[in-house]
Motif scaffolding. Structure first.
Motif, PDB file in Angstrom:
ATOM      1  N   UNK A  45      77.550  -7.998 -16.763  1.00  0.00           N
ATOM      2  CA  UNK A  45      77.630  -6.840 -15.876  1.00  0.00           C
ATOM      3  C   UNK A  45      79.035  -6.269 -15.975  1.00  0.00           C
ATOM      4  N   UNK A  46      79.120  -4.950 -16.171  1.00  0.00           N
ATOM      5  CA  UNK A  46      80.429  -4.292 -16.275  1.00  0.00           C
ATOM      6  C   UNK A  46      80.945  -3.944 -14.894  1.00  0.00           C
ATOM      7  N   UNK A  47      82.222  -4.194 -14.714  1.00  0.00           N
ATOM      8  CA  UNK A  47      82.881  -3.894 -13.451  1.00  0.00           C
ATOM      9  C   UNK A  47      84.127  -3.080 -13.767  1.00  0.00           C
ATOM     10  N   UNK A 113     108.377  16.542 -10.943  1.00  0.00           N
ATOM     11  CA  UNK A 113     107.588  16.512  -9.717  1.00  0.00           C
ATOM     12  C   UNK A 113     106.892  15.161  -9.636  1.00  0.00           C
ATOM     13  N   UNK A 114     106.801  14.589  -8.427  1.00  0.00           N
ATOM     14  CA  UNK A 114     106.065  13.321  -8.311  1.00  0.00           C
ATOM     15  C   UNK A 114     104.565  13.578  -8.453  1.00  0.00           C
ATOM     16  N   UNK A 115     103.925  12.703  -9.202  1.00  0.00           N
ATOM     17  CA  UNK A 115     102.478  12.811  -9.412  1.00  0.00           C
ATOM     18  C   UNK A 115     101.866  11.434  -9.225  1.00  0.00           C
ATOM     19  N   UNK A 116     100.544  11.437  -9.096  1.00  0.00           N
ATOM     20  CA  UNK A 116      99.802  10.188  -8.967  1.00  0.00           C
ATOM     21  C   UNK A 116      98.554  10.291  -9.830  1.00  0.00           C
ATOM     22  N   UNK A 117      98.270   9.218 -10.531  1.00  0.00           N
ATOM     23  CA  UNK A 117      97.076   9.188 -11.364  1.00  0.00           C
ATOM     24  C   UNK A 117      96.342   7.884 -11.117  1.00  0.00           C
ATOM     25  N   UNK A 118      95.100   7.855 -11.498  1.00  0.00           N
ATOM     26  CA  UNK A 118      94.275   6.667 -11.322  1.00  0.00           C
ATOM     27  C   UNK A 118      94.050   6.039 -12.687  1.00  0.00           C
ATOM     28  N   UNK A 119      94.330   4.741 -12.811  1.00  0.00           N
ATOM     29  CA  UNK A 119      94.129   4.016 -14.064  1.00  0.00           C
ATOM     30  C   UNK A 119      93.006   3.012 -13.834  1.00  0.00           C
ATOM     31  N   UNK A 120      91.957   3.109 -14.661  1.00  0.00           N
ATOM     32  CA  UNK A 120      90.806   2.234 -14.521  1.00  0.00           C
ATOM     33  C   UNK A 120      90.608   1.427 -15.799  1.00  0.00           C
ATOM     34  N   UNK A 121      90.152   0.206 -15.619  1.00  0.00           N
ATOM     35  CA  UNK A 121      89.883  -0.649 -16.768  1.00  0.00           C
ATOM     36  C   UNK A 121      88.556  -1.352 -16.537  1.00  0.00           C
ATOM     37  N   UNK A 122      87.799  -1.510 -17.633  1.00  0.00           N
ATOM     38  CA  UNK A 122      86.482  -2.122 -17.544  1.00  0.00           C
ATOM     39  C   UNK A 122      86.587  -3.615 -17.806  1.00  0.00           C
ATOM     40  N   UNK A 123      85.941  -4.404 -16.929  1.00  0.00           N
ATOM     41  CA  UNK A 123      85.851  -5.842 -17.101  1.00  0.00           C
ATOM     42  C   UNK A 123      84.384  -6.206 -17.236  1.00  0.00           C
ATOM     43  N   UNK A 124      84.084  -7.072 -18.204  1.00  0.00           N
ATOM     44  CA  UNK A 124      82.712  -7.523 -18.386  1.00  0.00           C
ATOM     45  C   UNK A 124      82.613  -8.949 -17.858  1.00  0.00           C
ATOM     46  N   UNK A 125      81.754  -9.144 -16.851  1.00  0.00           N
ATOM     47  CA  UNK A 125      81.564 -10.458 -16.244  1.00  0.00           C
ATOM     48  C   UNK A 125      80.216 -11.022 -16.683  1.00  0.00           C
TER      49      UNK A 125
END
Length: 132
Positions: A45-47, A113-125
């Motif tokens: 299952x990918x998380x 300018x200050x910015x914010x980003x979202x970093x996502x990574x896939x884990x397979x369990x």
């Protein structure tokens, strides 16, 4: 006097005691339980895990600035003047002057300018489950 000759006589008597013991012998046997055999299978299952990252977004910008140069001076206006006493005399009048000119030039300016980003990574369990 009666002399007795004594001898030591040894007699061994055994008493029998019964004791019970068990011997266990193991063997590997495959048997069906309830007529169903289960095997262990694995499903994946990918998380996705995400974090917010703060950073500075920077860029270069060209700007035109003007260097202003000013020259302060005094002009002398000389001539014959009639003073109040009526005699003619040569005199000079001081007149202050100001002359300015602009010289444009290009400069590089870094803006951030200050910015914010979202970093996502896939884990397979892996998840095991029984399968017939």
């Amino acid at each position: 006097v009666t002399e007795l000759i004594c001898q030591l006589a040894e007699t061994i008597q055994y008493e029998m005691v019964e004791e019970t013991y068990t011997v266990q012998r193991c063997t590997r046997v495959s048997d069906r339980i309830c007529d169903t055999v289960y095997d262990l299978s694995i499903t994946t299952k990918d998380d996705f895990q995400c974090v917010d990252i703060d950073y500075q977004y920077c860029w270069d910008e060209d700007k035109i600035v003007k260097d202003r140069t000013c020259i302060f001076s005094v002009d002398f206006d000389c001539g014959k003047f009639k003073p109040e006493d009526g005699k003619g005399a040569v005199g000079c009048q001081k007149t202050p002057t100001k002359k300015c000119y602009d010289t444009p030039r290009k400069v590089h300016e870094e803006n951030c300018k200050p910015r914010q980003t979202k970093w996502c990574e896939k884990f397979t369990n892996e998840f095991p489950f029984p399968e017939e």
